[in-house]
Structures are given as structure tokens and as C-alpha cells.
Enzyme design. Structure first.
Site, PDB file in Angstrom:
ATOM      1  N   ASP A  84     -12.543  -9.138   4.672  1.00  0.00           N
ATOM      2  CA  ASP A  84     -13.783  -9.149   3.880  1.00  0.00           C
ATOM      3  C   ASP A  84     -14.303 -10.579   3.778  1.00  0.00           C
ATOM      4  O   ASP A  84     -15.509 -10.822   3.847  1.00  0.00           O
ATOM      5  CB  ASP A  84     -13.540  -8.607   2.454  1.00  0.00           C
ATOM      6  CG  ASP A  84     -13.818  -7.112   2.324  1.00  0.00           C
ATOM      7  OD1 ASP A  84     -13.487  -6.365   3.271  1.00  0.00           O
ATOM      8  OD2 ASP A  84     -14.369  -6.694   1.283  1.00  0.00           O
ATOM      9  N   ASP A  86      -6.496  -7.075   4.590  1.00  0.00           N
ATOM     10  CA  ASP A  86      -7.631  -6.450   3.906  1.00  0.00           C
ATOM     11  C   ASP A  86      -8.527  -7.523   3.296  1.00  0.00           C
ATOM     12  O   ASP A  86      -9.747  -7.532   3.494  1.00  0.00           O
ATOM     13  CB  ASP A  86      -7.099  -5.506   2.815  1.00  0.00           C
ATOM     14  CG  ASP A  86      -8.222  -4.853   2.032  1.00  0.00           C
ATOM     15  OD1 ASP A  86      -9.185  -4.370   2.662  1.00  0.00           O
ATOM     16  OD2 ASP A  86      -8.147  -4.831   0.784  1.00  0.00           O
ATOM     17  N   ASP A 146      -2.883 -18.623   1.480  1.00  0.00           N
ATOM     18  CA  ASP A 146      -3.839 -19.279   0.571  1.00  0.00           C
ATOM     19  C   ASP A 146      -4.636 -20.357   1.306  1.00  0.00           C
ATOM     20  O   ASP A 146      -5.866 -20.411   1.222  1.00  0.00           O
ATOM     21  CB  ASP A 146      -3.152 -19.812  -0.709  1.00  0.00           C
ATOM     22  CG  ASP A 146      -1.842 -20.534  -0.448  1.00  0.00           C
ATOM     23  OD1 ASP A 146      -1.398 -20.603   0.725  1.00  0.00           O
ATOM     24  OD2 ASP A 146      -1.244 -21.043  -1.425  1.00  0.00           O
ATOM     25  N   LYS A 166       2.926 -15.431   3.191  1.00  0.00           N
ATOM     26  CA  LYS A 166       3.172 -16.233   1.993  1.00  0.00           C
ATOM     27  C   LYS A 166       4.677 -16.493   1.946  1.00  0.00           C
ATOM     28  O   LYS A 166       5.383 -16.119   0.998  1.00  0.00           O
ATOM     29  CB  LYS A 166       2.653 -15.447   0.760  1.00  0.00           C
ATOM     30  CG  LYS A 166       2.711 -16.191  -0.548  1.00  0.00           C
ATOM     31  CD  LYS A 166       1.656 -17.269  -0.726  1.00  0.00           C
ATOM     32  CE  LYS A 166       1.886 -18.027  -2.023  1.00  0.00           C
ATOM     33  NZ  LYS A 166       1.085 -19.261  -2.133  1.00  0.00           N
ATOM     34  N   TYR A 200       0.828  -1.209   0.000  1.00  0.00           N
ATOM     35  CA  TYR A 200       0.000   0.000   0.000  1.00  0.00           C
ATOM     36  C   TYR A 200       0.862   1.259   0.000  1.00  0.00           C
ATOM     37  O   TYR A 200       0.454   2.297  -0.515  1.00  0.00           O
ATOM     38  CB  TYR A 200      -0.876   0.048   1.262  1.00  0.00           C
ATOM     39  CG  TYR A 200      -2.143  -0.762   1.192  1.00  0.00           C
ATOM     40  CD1 TYR A 200      -2.114  -2.136   1.064  1.00  0.00           C
ATOM     41  CD2 TYR A 200      -3.376  -0.140   1.292  1.00  0.00           C
ATOM     42  CE1 TYR A 200      -3.282  -2.879   1.034  1.00  0.00           C
ATOM     43  CE2 TYR A 200      -4.558  -0.871   1.263  1.00  0.00           C
ATOM     44  CZ  TYR A 200      -4.493  -2.240   1.135  1.00  0.00           C
ATOM     45  OH  TYR A 200      -5.656  -2.965   1.116  1.00  0.00           O
TER      46      TYR A 200
HETATM   47  C1  IPM Z   1     -10.408  -1.042   3.927  1.00  0.00           C
HETATM   48  C2  IPM Z   1     -10.418  -0.544   2.505  1.00  0.00           C
HETATM   49  C3  IPM Z   1      -9.178   0.285   2.246  1.00  0.00           C
HETATM   50  C4  IPM Z   1      -7.973  -0.650   2.365  1.00  0.00           C
HETATM   51  C5  IPM Z   1      -9.130   1.039   0.906  1.00  0.00           C
HETATM   52  C6  IPM Z   1     -10.349   1.848   0.654  1.00  0.00           C
HETATM   53  C7  IPM Z   1      -7.916   1.919   0.842  1.00  0.00           C
HETATM   54  O1  IPM Z   1     -10.539  -1.602   1.614  1.00  0.00           O
HETATM   55  O2  IPM Z   1     -10.344  -0.210   4.846  1.00  0.00           O
HETATM   56  O3  IPM Z   1     -10.510  -2.246   4.148  1.00  0.00           O
HETATM   57  O4  IPM Z   1      -7.659  -1.380   1.429  1.00  0.00           O
HETATM   58  O5  IPM Z   1      -7.351  -0.610   3.420  1.00  0.00           O
HETATM   59 MN    MN Z   2     -10.990  -3.493   2.587  1.00  0.00          MN
END
Ligand code: IPM
Ligand code: MN
Ligand code: NAD
Length: 360
Positions: free
Chosen positions: A247, A243, A219, A186, A141
Site C-alpha cells: 500500500d 501487505d 522499518d 524485523k 494472518y
Molecule cells: C489485501 C487486503 C487483505 C490482506 C485483507 C482484506 C484480508 O488488505 O489483499 O491487501 O490483508 O491481505
Molecule cells: Mn492490503
């Protein structure tokens, strides 16, 4: 107590969920006798439109001076042209770096009511109680990035110091839980991952000998997270893997709209945001789940301001609403209510519990 809290609504559903968070902060202040000064500032696409900059200097200065910051979400199709010079997400990344919040805590604990609703088999969800510790200000990032004659690159770099300090955060959290950390990387391919693996193991041996560490490749972790999630407790990982895995973990909780986060490690109280994005597909429709933001307010109260009783009251109010089947369509389908109705339900439980406290 007196506290200055900056609210950054952002884009898409950001302003809708941030408004819910604001109301909960106002209600907590009133019921517990605090004085919260709440100010709103532009970030993301809204700030690009108004100031030509996704993190205007006024916003950054206000956040640096605040006791804690609550963010909705940034981004959206309007600003997603791949050739655009500036993007909403850059505002958020710059803010995380400016505040020095290198540790992002993302708890995932399915509510019993959600276990039936979740897409996974109920028996897999029993006993799931995870705390992701995601490194937030390093890795690909923040590495050098760009284009050259042949293509493009995003450099992934980590220093030993960056890994050690987030390991310390994970170890402190693990100590209050099961005493176990799963570190995800990884290491079979990436040099940075090999540095992570060695540094985490050494740091724990040197400073946190009471903590057990296991190492897991990312993975297979992606699979284990869905097949045997109750096996894990504290999950420590670098920025990008964290990240993606969080999710994925939202599937365990029933909806991404339920999950909060706290970004800590800086000099002040930290940055608090739901883990979801600006959800352009439902923005403006009243369908946005405000509970992830309200749960982020609870984390702000606990970690940012040291108000644990208030944090417990907010989390309890969300729990009560979910138990009663009150929530947005992402969790309750056709029985779902609107963002404002779900928020009002939380506020009503909070007010009711305040009356009970006063009577006790
Ligand atoms: C999160 C988001 C952010 C990230 C983006 C919007 C920069 O996906 O906070 O999870 O990848 O950290
Ligand atoms: Mn995110
Ligand atoms: P998203 O999280 O915005 O949406 C993914 C899916 O989840 C969508 O179907 C959406 O409707 C649903 N969803 C998300 N939050 C919800 C909520 N509170 N209630 C109900 N449903 C919800 O991810 P995306 O679509 O990949 O990204 C959209 C934009 O958001 C992008 O510009 C991305 O960069 C940005 N983003 C910002 C943040 C942040 O500000 N912290 C986080 C993630 C993504």
C-alpha cells in the site's frame, strides 16, 4: 483456448471494478478467438448477507474447479463491527488458503505520465520497477488467534518449508530481472524474522547461487521505499509486512487504484485481484479506478492461462490510456473520467489494436 474463469465481485467498489475486468476478458476472448466461460459467485459481505458465510461452499467449489479466479474486493462498514462473529475478509483469507496460493506478486512500475502527478519528487521515481513477492498463506494472518482474560493475541508462525517455497518463487522471478532479491523482515526483534533471514539465505545459497540477496529491516525499508525506490527490484517479505509495504508503494505508482496482483503457487491458475480494498468512501460514485483490476486481468492471462500476447495487449491498452490522460479522478483529478468511461477507453484501444493485428 477454452478456460473457466470465476469472477468474485465482492463488496463496495468490488462489483464496479470486477465488471470492468469481465468486459476486458470478454473482449480478449472475442479478439483472440478464445472461449472463456465466466461465472460469478458471492464472496465477502455480500455472501454473508445472502448465505451467512463469507465463502459459501458453492463459491469455494467453483474457485477450486476454475482455471483462474478474478476478485474485486471485500469488506465494508456494514460488516465491520469488532464484535461480529464473521467478517468479509475471512472469506478472502479462506479462499487464499483453499487455493494454496502462497505467493502474492505485486508489481509496481510508475507510468511516465504518473511521474508528474505522483506526490513524490519526479527524480525519485525514474527507473522504479519493483516486484513484491509477499508470502500469502502464513504468519499472523493464519496463526492461532483469540481473546483471553487479559486481552487478545494473534500468533505469528512460519515453517521453514513455507519460507523456502516462496523464496523459490522470488528467485525464479529475480532470475528474469536483475538477479537481486531484497528480503525484508524485523530480525532484530522477531524470532520468525530470524528464521526467515536464515532460511532465505540458505535456500538461495543451495538452490539459486546466481541470485544475490540483501536483508533489510522493515522499518527502514518503509523509509527507503520512498527515498530511494529505484535501488530495489524483487522485494521478498512475509504476509503482514508485504501487505503494508505494498500500500505504501502505491504512492510511487500514483494511486492504489492502479496496482494489480497475482496470487500463485497452488495447483490451478491462481487468484487475481487489485491490491486495493472495497473503498467504501467512493463506492457507487463512479469514481473507482478500474485499471488495477484490468491489470490483474493481464496477470491472469499471463500467469494463469499462459496467454502472454493477450496480457501484453491489455497492459499496452492501459498504458495508452494513461499516456493520453484518460483515467479516473484518483489519477487525473478534476480531469478524471468515470469507471465506465475509463473501461470503455481501454476496450477501444484493445479493439483498435486487434484491427491493426488483423490488417498486419
Ligand atoms: C489485501 C487486503 C487483505 C490482506 C485483507 C482484506 C484480508 O488488505 O489483499 O491487501 O490483508 O491481505
Ligand atoms: Mn492490503
Ligand atoms: P481501500 O483500499 O479500500 O481504500 C483506501 C483509499 O484508497 C480510499 O480513500 C479509497 O477511496 C482509495 N481507493 C482504493 N481503491 C481505489 C480505486 N480503485 N480507485 C480510486 N480510489 C481507490 O482501503 P480501506 O479503506 O482501508 O479498506 C476498506 C475495506 O476494504 C476494508 O473492509 C478492508 O478490509 C477491505 N480491503 C479489502 C481488500 C481486498 O478485498 N483484497 C484489500 C484491502 C482492503
Amino acid at each position: 483456448m477454452d478456460a473457466v474463469i470465476v469472477i468474485l465481485p465482492g463488496d463496495g467498489i468490488g462489483p464496479e471494478v470486477a465488471a470492468a475486468g469481465r468486459q476486458v476478458l470478454e473482449s480478449v476472448a472475442e479478439q483472440f478467438g478464445h472461449c472463456f466461460t465466466l461465472t460469478e459467485h458471492a464472496i465477502g459481505g455480500a455472501a454473508i448477507d445472502a448465505f451467512g458465510d463469507p465463502l459459501p461452499s458453492g463459491t469455494e467449489a467453483a474457485c477450486r474447479a476454475a482455471d483462474a479466479v478474478l476478485l474485486g474486493a471485500v469488506g465494508g462498514p456494514k460488516w465491520s463491527d469488532p464484535n461480529a462473529k464473521v467478517r468479509p475478509e475471512q472469506g478472502l483469507l479462506r479462499l487464499r488458503a483453499a487455493l494454496g496460493v502462497f505467493a502474492n506478486l505485486r508489481p509496481v512500475k510508475p507510468h511516465p505520465q504518473m511521474i508528474e502527478a505522483a506526490p513524490l519528487k519526479a527524480d525519485r521515481l525514474v527507473g522504479v520497477d519493483l516486484m513484491f513477492v509477499r508470502e500469502l498463506t502464513g504468519g499472523s494472518y493464519f496463526g492461532r488467534k483469540g481473546r483471553d482474560d487479559e486481552g487478545a493475541f494473534d500468533e505469528c508462525r512460519y515453517s521453514q518449508h513455507e519460507i523456502e517455497r516462496v523464496t523459490d518463487v522470488a528467485a525464479r522471478i529475480a532470475r528474469q530481472r536483475s538477479g537481486k532479491i531484497t528480503q525484508v523482515d524485523k530480525a532484530n526483534v522477531l524470532e520468525t524474522s530470524r528464521l526467515w533471514r536464515g532460511t532465505v539465505a540458505q535456500r538461495v545459497a543451495d538452490r539459486h547461487a546466481d541470485i544475490t540477496v540483501e536483508h533489510q529491516l522493515v522499518d527502514s525499508m518503509a523509509m527507503h521505499l520512498l527515498t530511494q525506490p529505484s535501488r530495489f527490484d524483487v522485494i521478498l517479505t512475509e504476509n503482514l509486512f508485504g501487505d503494508i509495504l505494498t500500500d505504501e508503494a502505491a504512492v510511487l505508482a500514483g494511486s492504489i487504484g492502479l496496482l494489480p496482483s497475482a496470487s500463485v503457487g497452488g495447483e490451478r491458475g491462481g487468484l487475481y485481484e487489485p491490491i486495493h480494498g472495497s473503498a467504501p468512501d467512493i463506492a457507487g460514485s463512479g469514481k473507482a479506478n478500474p485499471y488495477g483490476t484490468i491489470a490483474s486481468v493481464a496477470m491472469l492471462l499471463r500467469h494463469g492461462l499462459g496467454l502472454s500476447e493477450e496480457a501484453d495487449a491489455v497492459e499496452w491498452a492501459i498504458d495508452q490510456c494513461l499516456s493520453a490522460g484518460v483515467g479516473t479522478p484518483d489519477v487525473f483529478g478534476s480531469k478524471g473520467v468515470s469507471t465506465t468511461q475509463a473501461t470503455a477507453a481501454v476496450l477501444a484501444v484493445l479493439a483498435g489494436s486487434a484491427r491493426q493485428r488483423a490488417a498486419a
